[in-house]
Design a protein around this motif. Structure first.
Motif, short mmCIF file in Angstrom:
data_model
loop_
_atom_site.label_atom_id
_atom_site.label_comp_id
_atom_site.label_asym_id
_atom_site.label_seq_id
_atom_site.Cartn_x
_atom_site.Cartn_y
_atom_site.Cartn_z
N UNK A 20 0.82 -1.20 0.00
CA UNK A 20 0.00 0.00 0.00
C UNK A 20 0.86 1.26 0.00
N UNK A 21 2.12 1.14 0.39
CA UNK A 21 3.01 2.29 0.42
C UNK A 21 3.45 2.71 -0.98
N UNK A 22 3.54 1.75 -1.88
CA UNK A 22 3.96 2.08 -3.24
C UNK A 22 3.10 1.33 -4.24
N UNK A 23 3.00 1.86 -5.42
CA UNK A 23 2.13 1.30 -6.45
C UNK A 23 2.70 -0.03 -6.95
N UNK A 24 2.07 -1.13 -6.56
CA UNK A 24 2.54 -2.46 -6.95
C UNK A 24 2.36 -2.72 -8.44
N UNK A 57 -7.58 -3.27 -12.06
CA UNK A 57 -7.30 -2.11 -11.20
C UNK A 57 -6.06 -1.36 -11.68
N UNK A 58 -5.04 -2.10 -12.08
CA UNK A 58 -3.82 -1.42 -12.56
C UNK A 58 -4.11 -0.63 -13.83
N UNK A 59 -4.95 -1.16 -14.70
CA UNK A 59 -5.34 -0.43 -15.91
C UNK A 59 -6.10 0.84 -15.54
#
Length: 102
Positions: A20-24, A57-59
């Motif tokens: 959650x700290x960085x965009x996986x 979700x990434x899209x």
């Protein structure tokens, strides 16, 4: 196989807050792990669903139609639901085995 999936889901669930700290979505290593997992278990619909939702979700994050925080919270909720369902199945299996051995 079910134990591996359960262990995988536990590991993902326990480590998810760290993501959650960085965009996986931008990290290539988790994508490689997911790709291996969906190829190894093509008929496990929980894994396939979580993978598809992650891709979606990434899209949406990439298209700026959803924030990473919202996507992260939604994915985390879905993942927890899948985990709880799998745990309920395990409990039923253990209870059935115990009942059959009596």
């Amino acid at each position: 196989m079910r134990r591996f999936i359960l262990i995988f889901l536990i590991v993902i669930l326990c480590t998810f807050p760290a993501f959650a700290q960085e965009n996986y979505c931008k990290d290539k290593e988790p994508w490689k792990e997911w790709d291996k997992l969906v190829q190894k278990y093509p008929h496990n619909m929980d894994i396939q669903m979580l993978h598809a939702v992650r891709i979606g979700f990434c899209k949406k994050i990439e298209d700026s139609t959803i924030t990473f925080e919202v996507a992260s919270d939604a994915f985390n909720h879905l993942h927890e639901t899948v985990y709880k369902k799998d745990m309920a199945v395990k409990v039923r299996e253990v209870l059935d085995e115990a009942r059959d051995s009596v």
